[in-house]
Design a protein around this motif. Structure first.
Motif, PDB file in Angstrom:
ATOM      1  N   ILE A 167       0.852  -1.040  -0.004  1.00 50.87           N
ATOM      2  CA  ILE A 167      -0.369  -0.002   0.528  1.00 50.87           C
ATOM      3  C   ILE A 167       0.969   1.406   0.032  1.00 50.87           C
ATOM      4  CG2 ILE A 167      -0.273  -0.040   2.760  1.00 50.87           C
ATOM      5  CD1 ILE A 167      -3.545   1.014   2.076  1.00 50.87           C
ATOM      6  N   ARG A 169       0.850   5.037   0.937  1.00 53.05           N
ATOM      7  CA  ARG A 169      -0.032   5.616   1.852  1.00 53.05           C
ATOM      8  C   ARG A 169       0.463   7.263   1.105  1.00 53.05           C
ATOM      9  NH1 ARG A 169       1.589   6.023   7.755  1.00 53.05           N
ATOM     10  NH2 ARG A 169       3.875   6.678   6.201  1.00 53.05           N
ATOM     11  N   ASN A 170      -1.469   7.490   1.556  1.00 52.70           N
ATOM     12  CA  ASN A 170      -1.515   9.089   0.537  1.00 52.70           C
ATOM     13  C   ASN A 170      -0.975   9.670  -1.045  1.00 52.70           C
ATOM     14  OD1 ASN A 170      -2.915   9.768   3.132  1.00 52.70           O
ATOM     15  ND2 ASN A 170      -1.127  11.434   3.616  1.00 52.70           N
ATOM     16  N   TYR A 171      -1.062   8.450  -1.376  1.00 50.87           N
ATOM     17  CA  TYR A 171      -0.769   8.711  -2.834  1.00 50.87           C
ATOM     18  C   TYR A 171      -1.131   9.528  -3.648  1.00 50.87           C
ATOM     19  CZ  TYR A 171       1.150   5.509  -7.200  1.00 50.87           C
ATOM     20  OH  TYR A 171       1.746   5.320  -8.871  1.00 50.87           O
ATOM     21  N   ARG A 179      -5.542   9.789  -0.497  1.00 52.63           N
ATOM     22  CA  ARG A 179      -6.029   8.508  -0.114  1.00 52.63           C
ATOM     23  C   ARG A 179      -4.893   7.517  -0.907  1.00 52.63           C
ATOM     24  NH1 ARG A 179     -12.169   9.455  -3.976  1.00 52.63           N
ATOM     25  NH2 ARG A 179     -12.525  11.243  -2.605  1.00 52.63           N
ATOM     26  N   ASP A 180      -4.962   6.533   0.526  1.00 53.73           N
ATOM     27  CA  ASP A 180      -4.041   5.547  -0.058  1.00 53.73           C
ATOM     28  C   ASP A 180      -4.845   4.897  -1.301  1.00 53.73           C
ATOM     29  OD1 ASP A 180      -2.971   6.463   2.263  1.00 53.73           O
ATOM     30  OD2 ASP A 180      -4.021   4.547   3.557  1.00 53.73           O
TER      31      ASP A 180
END
Length: 195
Positions: A167, A169-171, A179-180
């Motif tokens: 994952i 994070r905060n992509y 949003r992840d």
């Protein structure tokens, strides 16, 4: 099986039943605009909402010029997806941020009009681009990302042979909120086509 009729590696026409993929042309604007507007609520759950000026013909032409620059430098391709039987516009697929040298990788994105989801069109289109990327452009790795809540996108990637790596994070900032995203990859040794 995917057939390639390519003027260049970055302006191909890809056929993978039941879809045909090709670069966008100015004449595609009315169908593109109508499909994006019809699918606005569906699409903006997963991508940034677009301002009215971003859906104009002049904005579409600027987008096409940007795609052309990417094609010319070998940095990406952006293809529209059409239904093979009647040439109806269904959506689009991109392969961007193409890197060479030791990396030989690219980042895949895709979208489909809401009324065309769940019929295998996106799977066929993604498989066509995977085949082209590995067999023609000679990439080794394709990366794709989707939000954890987007089960349809996760299923699509897994059906096309992608493996979840983790994952981010905060992509991406989507509609004002970081949003992840789940990160998926497929490498050339996985094979280019999935049934």
């Amino acid at each position: 099986m995917t057939k390639t009729n390519s003027q260049t590696l970055f302006d191909p026409v890809l056929v993978h039943d039941p879809v045909v993929l090709r670069s966008a042309m100015v004449s595609d604007y009315p169908a593109w605009h109508a499909l994006r507007e019809q699918s606005r609520e569906h699409l903006t759950r997963w991508e940034e909402k677009w301002a009215p000026h971003q859906a104009t013909l002049s904005s579409f032409k600027r987008r096409l010029r940007s795609y052309e620059r990417d094609r010319k430098r070998g940095g990406g391709l952006s293809l529209l997806i059409f239904r093979q039987s009647d040439d109806t516009l269904l959506g689009g697929v991109t392969l961007t941020n193409i890197r060479y040298g030791a990396s030989r990788s690219g980042l895949m994105g895709y979208w489909l009009g809401e009324k065309f989801t769940g019929r295998g069109y996106a799977t066929a289109a993604v498989n066509a681009v995977i085949h082209h990327a590995f067999e023609k452009i000679d990439l080794n790795r394709i990366v794709a990302a989707c939000q954890p809540e987007n089960g349809a996108s996760q299923k699509l990637l897994e059906n096309c042979g992608f493996s979840q790596e983790g994952i981010a994070r905060n992509y991406l900032k989507i509609n004002g909120e970081w949003r992840d995203h789940l990160i998926y990859s497929k490498i050339a040794s996985d094979g280019s086509l999935q049934d």
